[in-house]
Design a protein around this motif. Structure first.
Motif, mmCIF file in Angstrom:
data_model
loop_
_atom_site.group_PDB
_atom_site.id
_atom_site.type_symbol
_atom_site.label_atom_id
_atom_site.label_comp_id
_atom_site.label_asym_id
_atom_site.label_seq_id
_atom_site.Cartn_x
_atom_site.Cartn_y
_atom_site.Cartn_z
ATOM 1 N N THR A 100 23.278 44.012 46.944
ATOM 2 C CA THR A 100 22.405 43.256 46.052
ATOM 3 C C THR A 100 21.063 43.009 46.713
ATOM 4 O O THR A 100 20.010 43.085 46.081
ATOM 5 N N GLY A 101 21.104 42.731 47.999
ATOM 6 C CA GLY A 101 19.856 42.497 48.740
ATOM 7 C C GLY A 101 19.483 41.031 48.773
ATOM 8 O O GLY A 101 19.785 40.261 47.863
ATOM 9 N N GLU A 102 18.822 40.659 49.850
ATOM 10 C CA GLU A 102 18.396 39.269 50.011
ATOM 11 C C GLU A 102 17.211 38.979 49.090
ATOM 12 O O GLU A 102 16.299 39.772 48.949
ATOM 13 N N LYS A 103 17.259 37.820 48.445
ATOM 14 C CA LYS A 103 16.170 37.412 47.559
ATOM 15 C C LYS A 103 15.029 36.839 48.396
ATOM 16 O O LYS A 103 15.208 35.869 49.125
ATOM 17 N N TYR A 104 13.853 37.446 48.300
ATOM 18 C CA TYR A 104 12.696 36.951 49.017
ATOM 19 C C TYR A 104 11.900 36.026 48.099
ATOM 20 O O TYR A 104 11.787 36.255 46.892
ATOM 21 N N SER A 105 11.335 34.981 48.675
ATOM 22 C CA SER A 105 10.516 34.053 47.910
ATOM 23 C C SER A 105 9.267 33.717 48.717
ATOM 24 O O SER A 105 9.086 34.195 49.835
ATOM 25 N N ARG A 111 4.431 38.686 52.349
ATOM 26 C CA ARG A 111 5.436 39.756 52.405
ATOM 27 C C ARG A 111 4.880 41.080 51.863
ATOM 28 O O ARG A 111 5.592 41.845 51.199
ATOM 29 N N ARG A 114 6.857 43.916 53.303
ATOM 30 C CA ARG A 114 8.285 43.953 52.949
ATOM 31 C C ARG A 114 8.470 43.074 51.715
ATOM 32 O O ARG A 114 8.962 41.956 51.786
ATOM 33 N N ASP A 117 13.999 43.405 49.817
ATOM 34 C CA ASP A 117 14.947 43.788 50.869
ATOM 35 C C ASP A 117 15.243 45.282 50.767
ATOM 36 O O ASP A 117 16.081 45.712 49.963
ATOM 37 N N SER A 119 16.762 47.117 52.780
ATOM 38 C CA SER A 119 18.072 47.499 53.318
ATOM 39 C C SER A 119 19.131 47.604 52.223
ATOM 40 O O SER A 119 20.221 48.133 52.455
ATOM 41 N N ALA A 120 18.799 47.121 51.023
ATOM 42 C CA ALA A 120 19.750 47.205 49.910
ATOM 43 C C ALA A 120 19.784 48.597 49.288
ATOM 44 O O ALA A 120 20.627 48.872 48.424
ATOM 45 N N ASP A 138 16.396 43.369 38.975
ATOM 46 C CA ASP A 138 16.195 42.127 39.710
ATOM 47 C C ASP A 138 14.965 42.156 40.620
ATOM 48 O O ASP A 138 14.721 41.208 41.362
#
Length: 211
Positions: A100-105, A111, A114, A117, A119-120, A138
């Protein structure tokens, strides 16, 4: 608010996403690359009730009226969510979605290298199709947060002719809308934002004769 879902998007104004497997069109069903989930536009016009013949200053002389009368203020505020990212991959039409990947805020400015994420997503093995959807439901590009403001000053010249001095500011607060990040898995620019989508603040002064 809205949702635009389809299985093909070739001819479009915004980003496009091609067909991955012509023999299995169900794999292509996803959010359209031009889907806008939220959009709000507010506009307003205020003609200041001051000047000769108005509520305030109805009996002003021409000199005072020329300075303080005949003003009009206008504004348009536009807010819109970004487009969903069209996912791709080196050596394949689409990547594999591994997680799913980390949600960035937080602010996008923090950012740019990057945006999401990465890596997802992984590059699929040679001669295979990636399991990622045509667009990422998403992950969306940076949206719109824009204000256009203007001031008009009306000068009566004759009974039927008047002049209008216009001062306009487009993107008045000089807010940046970043372009979509790189969305090709395995590429050096994957997840990196390297461009601006909108135009910086523009100021315009004009004189208009209305008759």
């Amino acid at each position: 608010a809205g949702k635009n879902i389809n299985d093909c998007s070739q001819d479009a104004i915004g980003p496009t996403a091609g067909i991955q497997d012509p023999t299995n069109r169900k794999l292509d069903r996803a959010l359209d690359p031009q889907d806008v989930s939220q959009r709000l536009v507010l506009s307003g016009v205020w003609e200041v009730p001051a000047g000769r013949g108005k509520f305030f200053g109805a009996r002003w002389n021409r000199g005072v009226d020329a300075v303080f009368g005949g003003w009009q203020f206008n504004g348009i505020a536009s807010f819109q969510s970004g487009f969903p990212l069209v996912m791709g991959s080196i050596g394949a039409a689409r990547p594999n979605r591994a997680a799913t990947g980390e949600k960035y805020s937080g602010p996008v400015q923090e950012r740019l290298n990057r945006y999401f994420d990465i890596s997802a997503f992984t590059v699929p093995p040679a001669f295979t199709f990636g399991n990622s959807s045509r667009t990422a439901p998403d992950i969306r590009a940076h949206g719109i947060d824009n204000f256009d403001l203007s001031m008009f000053k009306h000068f009566p010249l004759t009974e039927r002719v008047r002049a209008q001095l216009r001062f306009e500011a487009f993107n008045a607060f000089n807010r940046v809308q970043f372009a979509a990040p790189g969305s090709s898995a395995g590429a050096a620019a994957f997840g990196v934002i390297s461009a601006q989508q909108n135009t910086p603040r523009q100021l315009q002064l004009a004189l208009k004769i209305v008759f």
